[in-house]
Structure formats: structure tokens, C-alpha cells
Design an enzyme around this catalytic site. Structure first.
Site, PDB file in Angstrom:
ATOM      1  N   HIS A  74      19.274  -0.458   0.290  1.00 23.27           N
ATOM      2  CA  HIS A  74      17.941  -0.030   0.241  1.00 23.27           C
ATOM      3  C   HIS A  74      17.061  -1.248   0.174  1.00 23.27           C
ATOM      4  O   HIS A  74      16.098  -0.826   1.315  1.00 23.27           O
ATOM      5  CB  HIS A  74      17.633   0.629  -1.190  1.00 23.27           C
ATOM      6  CG  HIS A  74      16.389   0.929  -1.250  1.00 23.27           C
ATOM      7  ND1 HIS A  74      15.706   2.183  -0.472  1.00 23.27           N
ATOM      8  CD2 HIS A  74      15.054   0.463  -1.990  1.00 23.27           C
ATOM      9  CE1 HIS A  74      14.359   2.148  -0.841  1.00 23.27           C
ATOM     10  NE2 HIS A  74      14.052   1.234  -1.609  1.00 23.27           N
ATOM     11  N   CYS A 114       0.706  -1.166   0.117  1.00 24.92           N
ATOM     12  CA  CYS A 114       0.060   0.072   0.061  1.00 24.92           C
ATOM     13  C   CYS A 114       0.644   1.381  -0.031  1.00 24.92           C
ATOM     14  O   CYS A 114       0.195   2.382  -0.482  1.00 24.92           O
ATOM     15  CB  CYS A 114      -0.859   0.126   1.254  1.00 24.92           C
ATOM     16  SG  CYS A 114      -0.042   0.040   2.595  1.00 24.92           S
TER      17      CYS A 114
END
Length: 416
Positions: free
Chosen positions: A95, A50
Site C-alpha cells: 500500500h 489534502c
């Protein structure tokens, strides 16, 4: 080898754009195969939640990956490009490790994202888009995320989007223990919401889901009632709080349905929290009197309060991800050295085979064996020293003493 990570998240784009680049569960398998076909290694993983959509590829061209993302979703480059971030090599490794450890989440340290990354990896393996490098990358990442949770206090408090949603309800209602709650969806997020609600004394919960069996399994644990999505209009007027998180590509609750429910409630206020991407509740619902609609982007204030207590742990976690990304790149470099050695040996053997074949042909034609042997030795020597000689000459002409020294060492000249 070149690892590339390209993505968009809650920091760079609005809910509206994020839902446009999201991948639904029923399409992500084919999407990964399509993306992998655009890389030289055939390796790709798509993480779509989301709050983020990220593409991890091995040996892929950044511009081509971005073009694929835009083409797949039918979006204009001008709309998407400004919101994208990209990482290469060790930065891409770091990351991913930060994401899986909850260091890049909307709520610092939230544990949900690790499960979502694992699920994305499993789907990529099912799609056949995982090979040695990506497999090792994600396996290492999972170990790093576990180490972060074990060695730091990043997960000490139960903080998540689900927790923030319940906290929002507590701010609006003086006591949520007496409220009636309608939960839409039966995934991990809604399960966490139900847990937080139960911990706060909420006794009246209804769970609506497309599959009734899935909802019933969750309801047994929390003492809730399970219904289908089709039954929502009958239960909506009774709900004081509605929290929704599904993977539906279309809204579950429309303005008309909510408006009708509010009339039946005689305009008693209703809190609606939409934590799904794409959104489950039409944005126009916010225009209705007595309807208070919040999306994931509205939870920032609660999230910021929770982040303060985790900053020290996050600093420790950053050190771990930095160290582990270095170690992973050492492994990558070891693979590259093996490839280089294999390529050099193969090249040398090809030269040898070519010259030996030529010498054997001359011998078969009756040429003098001694001359053939001398010619073979000279030609082989010249072939093998050609590239090193050029490199030594170039380094000398450029005055590059560092490279010259490395070449001398590699060729064993300093031993003489």
C-alpha cells in the site's frame, strides 16, 4: 515484526471528515511521538495530505492505533471507523509503495504525493520515531516510486490536483489567458498551479502568502505579484479566478469577504477553487450568486478523463510494487530468522550456564567428579531435547507429516 497501515482518503471519506483527521504541520512532530509511544518498537510515520491521512507503525496494535487517532482528534468511533482502511504485513508495504508511486492518488500517477511521503518521513526522523524497519521500508519505497516513474509512462503527462484546478478554469472561461488570478499559498501545489497557468498564457497573477518572502521567491519565476494574506481584501475584487491551497487550520476567505468583493465587481462571475484540507474557503461561499466554488472532491470528472490514458502504465506499476513488496518481506523474514537464532542460542547458553554452575558447586562441595560430569551431561541433554521432543510427539499424534518432516530435517535426523 508486524507492520500496520491505517488510513482514510478521498475514496473513503468526505472533505469534511478528512479535514477533521488531518494533522497540521506545527503539530505533526508531537503527534508522531505520541503515536510511536503506543507501539512496541517506537516506530511511526504519519502521512497527512489534502486527500489522505495515514498512520504507518511497526509492532503496533490496530485497535489501539485507531483509538489513538480518535482520541487525538476528539472524534467518535462511530463516525471514523466506517471510513478507515487497514493493512498488515506485506499488504501494508504494498500500500505504501502504491501511494508513493501515485497509484492510489485522486489523480492516477500524480507526482506530488512522493514528495509529501518523503517530507513525512523526514519529519518522523526529526521526531525520533524511525528505526531500522521503518527506515528500510520508506527508503525502499522511494526507490520503488523512482523505478515506477523510470520504467513506466505513469508520469508522462503533467497531471495533478493543480492541473485539474487549471483545467476547471479553462472549462469555465473561454480564454484564461486574459483572466486575473489570485493564488493563495506558496507551497508546492500552488507553485504547480502557477506553472500550469503560465503555460496556458496567464500573465496577471497575484500570490498571497503568510510569509511575503516565500511568495516573492515564487513570483520571480512566474512574473507574479506577491502580497500578504492581510492584503487579500484589496486584491480579491480584481480576481476572476481564485485558487487556494494553504495549511491554515481556519478558512482564509469567508462568505462576507467574497460577497463584498462581488459587489465591487458588479457581480462579474468569480471562480474559486479550494484545494486545501482543512478548507481555505468557507463552504457558504457557494451560496452566493456569481461565485462558483469547487473543492478537491469536485475535480473528479476531470480526473477520470486523465486516468484513462494511464491505466496501462498503472498495470505495469502494480507489477513492480507487488514484486518489490515481496522482496521487502523477504528482508523482514531474514531479520526474524536472525532474531530467532539469537534467541535460541541465548536460551541454550542460559541452560548451559545454569547447569555448569550447579556442577561446579557440587565439585566445590567434594562430590565425585565422574558422577558430577555424568549428571551434567544427562541434565544438559534432557534440557536441550525437551522442546524438540514435545514438538515431534505433537506432530506425530496429529498426523502432521509435513511438520514432522521439517522437524526431522531441522534436527538432522534424516542424515542418519
Amino acid at each position: 515484526m508486524s507492520l500496520v497501515a491505517i488510513g482514510i482518503n478521498h475514496k473513503t471519506a468526505t472533505v469534511d471528515l478528512r479535514e477533521k483527521v488531518a494533522f497540521s504541520p506545527d503539530k505533526i512532530h508531537d503527534a508522531m511521538k505520541s503515536l510511536a509511544s503506543r507501539t512496541r518498537s517506537g516506530e511511526a510515520v504519519i502521512v497527512s495530505t489534502c486527500n489522505r491521512t495515514e498512520l504507518y507503525c511497526n509492532n503496533g496494535d490496530e485497535a489501539d492505533i485507531i483509538a489513538w487517532l480518535e482520541e487525538y482528534h476528539g472524534l467518535d468511533h462511530e463516525d471514523v471507523a466506517p471510513c478507515l482502511y487497514n493493512y498488515h504485513g506485506q499488504d501494508a508495504v504494498r500500500h505504501l509503495m502504491r501511494v508513493a508511486s501515485g497509484l492510489d492518488s485522486l489523480i492516477l500517477g500524480e507526482p506530488q504525493i512522493l514528495g509529501q511521503v518523503k517530507q513525512a518521513f523526514v519529519k518522523a526522523k526529526e521526531a525520533g520515531t524511525v528505526a531500522l524497519t521503518i527506515d528500510r521500508l520508506f527508503q525502499n519505497t522511494f526507490s520503488v516510486a523512482k523505478k515506477v516513474r523510470t520504467d513506466t509512462e505513469i508520469g508522462a503527462a503533467a497531471v495533478s490536483v493543480a492541473f485539474a484546478a487549471v483545467s476547471m478554469a479553462k472549462h469555465i472561461f473561454s480564454s484564461i489567458s486574459t483572466t486575473k488570478v489570485l493564488l493563495i499559498g506558496a507551497g508546492e501545489t500552488i507553485e504547480l498551479v502557477a506553472k500550469h497557468l503560465k503555460d496556458n498564457g496567464v500573465a496577471s497573477m497575484v500570490v498571497a502568502n503568510r510569509t511575503l518572502e516565500r511568495a516573492q521567491g515564487m513570483c520571480e519565476e512566474f512574473g507574479a505579484t506577491a502580497i500578504t494574506l492581510a492584503q487579500i481584501p484589496d486584491y480579491l475584487p480584481k480576481a476572476d479566478i481564485v485558487i487556494s491551497s494553504t495549511a491554515s487550520p481556519l478558512p482564509i476567505l469567508g462568505k462576507g469577504m467574497v460577497e463584498k468583493a462581488l459587489k465591487q465587481r458588479r457581480h462579474q462571475p468569480m471562480l474559486l477553487v479550494d484545494i486545501a484540507v482543512p478548507r481555505d474557503i468557507e463552504p457558504e461561499v457557494a451560496d452566493l450568486d456569481d461565485a462558483f466554488l469547487y473543492t478537491v472532491d469536485d475535480l473528479h470528472s476531470i480526473i477520470e478523463q486523465n486516468m484513462a490514458s494511464r491505466k496501462e502504465a498503472a498495470e505495469q506499476a502494480e507489477v513492480i510494487t507487488e514484486e518489490q513488496s515481496f522482496l521487502f518481506m523477504d528482508w523482514i523474514r531474514s531479520l526474524e530468522s536472525v532474531d530467532s537464532i539469537r534467541e535460541y542460542r541465548s536460551q541454550s547458553m542460559a541452560v548451559k550456564d545454569e547447569l555448569v554452575e550447579r556442577a561446579l558447586n557440587k565439585l566445590a562441595q567434594g562430590s565425585d567428579a565422574e558422577q558430577v560430569l555424568i549428571e551434567l551431561a544427562n541434565r544438559l541433554t534432557n534440557k536441550l531435547i525437551h522442546a524438540p521432543t514435545q514438538a515431534l510427539t505433537a506432530a506425530s499424534r496429529q498426523g502432521d507429516l509435513n511438520t514432522l518432516g521439517q522437524l526431522r530435517s531441522a534436527l538432522g535426523l534424516d542424515k542418519n
